[in-house]
Design a protein around this motif. Structure first.
Motif, PDB file in Angstrom:
ATOM      1  N   LYS A  69       0.445  -1.045  -0.103  1.00  0.00           N
ATOM      2  CA  LYS A  69      -0.068  -0.302  -0.130  1.00  0.00           C
ATOM      3  C   LYS A  69       1.085   1.131  -0.368  1.00  0.00           C
ATOM      4  CE  LYS A  69      -4.085  -1.766   0.480  1.00  0.00           C
ATOM      5  NZ  LYS A  69      -4.386  -1.502  -1.153  1.00  0.00           N
ATOM      6  N   ALA A  70       2.296   1.283   0.936  1.00  0.00           N
ATOM      7  CA  ALA A  70       2.779   2.443   0.701  1.00  0.00           C
ATOM      8  C   ALA A  70       3.748   2.234  -0.043  1.00  0.00           C
ATOM      9  CB  ALA A  70       3.805   2.466   2.102  1.00  0.00           C
ATOM     10  N   THR A  71       3.998   3.354  -0.655  1.00  0.00           N
ATOM     11  CA  THR A  71       5.328   3.709  -1.433  1.00  0.00           C
ATOM     12  C   THR A  71       6.320   3.313  -1.540  1.00  0.00           C
ATOM     13  OG1 THR A  71       3.861   5.590  -2.389  1.00  0.00           O
ATOM     14  CG2 THR A  71       6.437   5.827  -3.244  1.00  0.00           C
ATOM     15  N   ASP A  73       6.666   0.092  -0.705  1.00  0.00           N
ATOM     16  CA  ASP A  73       6.394  -0.764  -0.256  1.00  0.00           C
ATOM     17  C   ASP A  73       6.285  -1.301  -1.956  1.00  0.00           C
ATOM     18  OD1 ASP A  73       6.488  -2.063   1.977  1.00  0.00           O
ATOM     19  OD2 ASP A  73       4.140  -1.374   2.614  1.00  0.00           O
TER      20      ASP A  73
END
Length: 120
Positions: A69-71, A73
């Motif tokens: 979900k995170a950039t 990641d």
């Protein structure tokens, strides 16, 4: 059938081993081995499949999408898949359409040519 499964599993194990050695560590929470584990059921489909991906492949792809979900990641998952694509030689069309065919969005295109640093 058993022989192709063994070859696929050996290929996945080899890719994971190589990627663990070649992908630099980052602050991303997602590991390359987790990415490969999620997409392992897709290897045969990506190399020589047709039609829609098998259910196990989509289950793994959905797990990857949920984990990335995170950039950081997304960038780590992208780099891992990009590196792995050089080893498994996926059909580019199948790789590109995999997320949509599984009803997910990864936030990047699965391709050997994608620039993972531009993912936001």
């Amino acid at each position: 059938m058993k022989g192709s499964f063994k070859v696929s599993m050996l290929l996945v194990i080899t890719i994971v081993s190589l990627l663990m050695l070649s992908v630099p560590s980052s602050d991303a929470a997602i590991s390359c081995s987790a990415v490969i584990q999620d997409v392992a059921p897709c290897v045969t489909y990506l190399r020589s499949g047709s039609g829609l991906p098998p259910a196990a492949c989509c289950t793994g792809a959905k797990a990857l999408a949920a984990a990335a979900k995170a950039t950081a990641d997304k960038q780590a998952a992208c780099a891992c898949l990009k590196s792995a694509s050089g080893s498994i030689n996926p059909n580019p069309g199948l790789a590109k359409s995999l997320p949509g065919n599984c009803g997910i969005s990864l936030g990047f295109t699965i391709s050997a040519n994608v620039d993972c640093t531009k993912i936001t």
